[in-house]
Design an enzyme around this catalytic site. Structure first.
Site, short mmCIF file in Angstrom:
data_model
loop_
_atom_site.label_atom_id
_atom_site.label_comp_id
_atom_site.label_asym_id
_atom_site.label_seq_id
_atom_site.Cartn_x
_atom_site.Cartn_y
_atom_site.Cartn_z
N ASP A 130 0.84 -1.20 0.00
CA ASP A 130 0.00 0.00 0.00
C ASP A 130 0.88 1.26 0.00
O ASP A 130 2.00 1.23 0.49
CB ASP A 130 -0.88 0.04 1.27
CG ASP A 130 -2.00 -0.99 1.25
OD1 ASP A 130 -2.19 -1.66 0.21
OD2 ASP A 130 -2.67 -1.13 2.28
N ARG A 180 -0.92 -1.02 -8.70
CA ARG A 180 -2.33 -0.76 -8.37
C ARG A 180 -2.51 0.76 -8.41
O ARG A 180 -1.80 1.49 -7.71
CB ARG A 180 -2.66 -1.26 -6.96
CG ARG A 180 -4.06 -0.83 -6.49
CD ARG A 180 -4.19 -0.83 -4.96
NE ARG A 180 -4.03 -2.12 -4.38
CZ ARG A 180 -3.75 -2.33 -3.09
NH1 ARG A 180 -3.58 -1.28 -2.26
NH2 ARG A 180 -3.62 -3.55 -2.61
C1 LIG Z 1 -8.38 -1.83 -3.59
C2 LIG Z 1 -8.04 -0.45 -3.11
C3 LIG Z 1 -6.80 -0.24 -2.52
C4 LIG Z 1 -6.48 1.04 -2.09
N1 LIG Z 1 -5.20 1.26 -1.60
C5 LIG Z 1 -4.85 2.52 -1.30
C6 LIG Z 1 -3.51 2.83 -0.94
O1 LIG Z 1 -2.61 1.96 -0.87
N2 LIG Z 1 -3.20 4.13 -0.66
C7 LIG Z 1 -4.14 5.12 -0.74
O2 LIG Z 1 -3.79 6.30 -0.51
N3 LIG Z 1 -5.42 4.86 -1.05
C8 LIG Z 1 -5.79 3.59 -1.34
N4 LIG Z 1 -7.08 3.35 -1.70
C9 LIG Z 1 -8.14 4.38 -1.50
C10 LIG Z 1 -8.24 5.31 -2.69
O3 LIG Z 1 -7.10 6.11 -2.78
C11 LIG Z 1 -9.49 6.22 -2.59
O4 LIG Z 1 -9.41 7.01 -1.43
C12 LIG Z 1 -10.80 5.47 -2.54
O5 LIG Z 1 -10.78 4.35 -3.37
C13 LIG Z 1 -11.97 6.40 -3.00
O6 LIG Z 1 -11.76 6.81 -4.32
P1 LIG Z 1 -12.58 6.24 -5.60
O7 LIG Z 1 -11.60 5.85 -6.62
O8 LIG Z 1 -13.49 5.18 -5.18
O9 LIG Z 1 -13.32 7.49 -6.18
P2 LIG Z 1 -14.33 8.55 -5.54
O10 LIG Z 1 -14.53 9.57 -6.59
O11 LIG Z 1 -13.86 8.98 -4.21
O12 LIG Z 1 -15.64 7.71 -5.35
C14 LIG Z 1 -16.42 7.23 -6.43
C15 LIG Z 1 -17.71 6.64 -5.86
O13 LIG Z 1 -17.39 5.50 -5.06
C16 LIG Z 1 -18.18 5.46 -3.89
N5 LIG Z 1 -17.29 5.59 -2.70
C17 LIG Z 1 -15.99 5.94 -2.70
N6 LIG Z 1 -15.52 5.91 -1.44
C18 LIG Z 1 -16.53 5.54 -0.64
C19 LIG Z 1 -16.66 5.34 0.75
N7 LIG Z 1 -15.64 5.50 1.59
N8 LIG Z 1 -17.86 4.96 1.24
C20 LIG Z 1 -18.92 4.78 0.41
N9 LIG Z 1 -18.87 4.96 -0.93
C21 LIG Z 1 -17.69 5.33 -1.45
C22 LIG Z 1 -19.14 6.62 -3.99
O14 LIG Z 1 -20.30 6.14 -4.62
C23 LIG Z 1 -18.42 7.59 -4.89
O15 LIG Z 1 -19.29 8.44 -5.58
C24 LIG Z 1 -7.42 2.09 -2.19
C25 LIG Z 1 -8.66 1.86 -2.81
C26 LIG Z 1 -8.96 0.62 -3.28
C27 LIG Z 1 -10.27 0.43 -3.98
#
Ligand SMILES: Cc1cc2nc3c(=O)[nH]c(=O)nc-3n(C[C@H](O)[C@H](O)[C@H](O)COP(=O)(O)OP(=O)(O)OC[C@H]3O[C@@H](n4cnc5c(N)ncnc54)[C@H](O)[C@@H]3O)c2cc1C
Length: 303
Positions: A130, A180
């Protein structure tokens, strides 16, 4: 602003120690966290396997304060790898380097990562590293590259909100390191990260194209339906199909989108967190979506 408030609170140790005590908060946390123990997490993984969904196990924890805690985290992940192997779940593990002592010693942390990579390799799987806040990016990528050169079974995480990420992806692509791609979940200064969500989303789109064109087994980690659609369309246009890539999402988020990806025949891996040190992870999930604050408030007033 709510995002910044929750990300600020996610780093407050005094609040963390209060919140992580067994109590009402646990019920709310269950939406995002598979359980307190490895057994509970494995149960969830088995159910997901039945739905054709792969997993990556995250034993919750970060920023340990001494070597004993780092050694305990290593042992927890060794247990997780053993269980994944015994259960034939085909899962990976996702680790945070500050959980393995990066704040105390880069060398000792690297050695612990090597131990996990060796054990993962025996089980035919990989270690996903991560990405934490921007202060750790250089050290994290240096350890990723060393582990890749040594055992070839790591995945790096790149955050689309960082301005440096395109250069990092180009380098990792050249080295053949799987990436990723996520948007990024920490509080960062504008000097290093895009502040405007639209800019982050646009950069994610550009980096997604770069990874699909030149990356090694890329993983697109997002719940953003528009970006998932864009990736599906690009793969369709190229006629490549999944071709080694996978989508990744977080346990408890985006159920409909998960089903759509599986139905379309693309690999989906869910990030399955478990353990008792859930506070910073949970607060980052609240920060991502203002509606979650109402979910929290509703449950607190009911409790
Ligand atoms: C498999 C995986 C591994 C990850 N690893 C890391 C990492 O190592 N380091 C790091 O900094 N970040 C990590 N993240 C988190 C990432 O950076 C984002 O903060 C997170 O995925 C929200 O962004 P989004 O791409 O879903 O887009 P967004 O634009 O934030 O969300 C798109 C849609 O997804 C849904 N959604 C998003 N988040 C939520 C929530 N918390 N609760 C409910 N609905 C939600 C909503 O419907 C939203 O409209 C990871 C995410 C995933 C999926």
């Amino acid at each position: 602003m709510l995002r910044n408030l929750f990300l600020f609170l996610s780093r407050q140790r005094w609040l963390r120690s209060r919140m992580e005590r067994p109590g009402i908060a646990e019920k709310l946390v269950r939406r995002f966290v598979a359980g307190r123990t490895l057994d509970e997490a494995v149960k969830v993984c088995r159910r997901l396997a039945g739905e054709n969904i792969l997993v990556t196990l995250d034993h919750l924890g970060e920023n340990v304060t001494n070597d004993l805690e780092a050694a305990a985290s290593l042992a927890d992940y060794q247990d997780a790898l053993l269980r994944l192997r015994q259960e034939r779940l085909g899962g990976t593990i996702s680790i945070k380097l500050t959980q393995l002592g990066l704040d105390q010693s880069t060398d000792a942390c690297r050695e612990r990562v090597f131990v996990l990579c060796d054990e993962a390799s025996q089980g035919g799987t990989r270690v996903e590293i991560d990405m934490e806040s921007s202060a750790y990016v250089d050290r994290t990528l240096a350890i990723v590259e060393a582990a890749h050169a040594r055992s070839g079974n790591v995945r790096a995480v790149i955050q689309a909100y960082l301005r440096r990420s395109e250069a990092d992806i180009r380098r990792l692509n050249q080295l053949g390191v799987p990436v990723r791609l996520c948007k990024g979940a920490y509080l960062e200064p504008v000097t290093v990260a895009f502040e405007d969500k639209r800019e982050v989303d646009e950069n994610y789109g550009r980096l997604l194209t770069l990874l699909l064109a030149e990356g090694t087994q890329p993983a697109l980690a997002t719940h953003d339906a528009r970006l998932v659609t864009r990736a599906l369309e690009e793969m369709d246009r190229r006629g490549t199909g999944p071709n080694g890539m996978e989508f990744q999402m977080l346990y408890g988020i985006g159920r409909d989108l998960q089903k759509r990806i599986v139905r379309a025949g693309y690999p989906l891996r869910l990030y399955v967190p478990y353990g008792v040190a859930w506070y910073p992870y949970f607060m980052r999930r609240l920060a991502e979506r203002p509606a979650n604050v109402w979910f929290l408030a509703r449950n607190l007033t009911r409790a």
